[in-house]
Design an enzyme around this catalytic site. Sequence first.
Site, PDB file in Angstrom:
ATOM      1  CG  PHE A  23     -26.721 -18.040  -8.403  1.00 24.72           C
ATOM      2  CD1 PHE A  23     -26.121 -17.649  -9.584  1.00 24.72           C
ATOM      3  CD2 PHE A  23     -26.078 -17.758  -7.207  1.00 24.72           C
ATOM      4  CE1 PHE A  23     -24.888 -16.998  -9.583  1.00 24.72           C
ATOM      5  CE2 PHE A  23     -24.851 -17.112  -7.190  1.00 24.72           C
ATOM      6  CZ  PHE A  23     -24.250 -16.727  -8.381  1.00 24.72           C
ATOM      7  CB  CYS A  24     -33.614 -17.491  -7.595  1.00 26.86           C
ATOM      8  SG  CYS A  24     -35.356 -17.838  -7.325  1.00 26.86           S
ATOM      9  N   GLY A  25     -34.743 -18.814 -10.291  1.00 29.08           N
ATOM     10  CA  GLY A  25     -35.593 -18.585 -11.457  1.00 29.08           C
ATOM     11  C   GLY A  25     -36.292 -17.236 -11.419  1.00 29.08           C
ATOM     12  CB  THR A  46     -32.367 -14.045 -10.471  1.00 26.27           C
ATOM     13  OG1 THR A  46     -32.127 -14.953  -9.392  1.00 26.27           O
ATOM     14  CG2 THR A  46     -31.288 -12.980 -10.476  1.00 26.27           C
TER      15      THR A  46
END
Length: 182
Positions: free
Chosen positions: A57-59, A61
Amino acid sequence: MASWTRRAALAMGGMLMAGEALAEDAFGFRLEAIEGGPLDLGQWRGRPMLVVNTASFCGFTPQYAGLQKLYETYRPRGLVVLGVPSQDFNQESADNATVKAFCDATYQVEFPMTGLMHVRGPETHPFFRFLSDRGGGPPRWNFHKYLVARDGRTVHGFRSQVGPDTPALVQAIETALAAAAS
């Protein structure tokens, strides 16, 4: 007397930390596979290995897609891509099965992955302590990359912003693959 006690405690702590790792190179570590069971890095001894701390859930990803492409492109020449999910930045699922299901369904990840692991802070896994000591420090964010050379001792770090298709990373991988096995 208090300073001697403090120094002794720090020295003991340092010995314990060093004793945890005991591996002479990156291929001397045994980790937990995301599917469960042991993941012995020794199986890839002599092959360059790109180790990436990952999160669902990361930019960053979407870099999973590029990492999979690197794996498909360079695996025949010996490159290992190793994903290491971590909740240290509060952007990962709480269990290995959920992480694996996400990676499989969303990015068709085929490269090996470890179980969830601490990659920074006081609970840093000895493997990541080894990498950060040799590759420019601990990850500052998800998708930090460490390229481990064939010798297992030489490590080059790449910040999260360096994507899998960035020329500097691709060139470093090409150079690592071209180097003679020791």
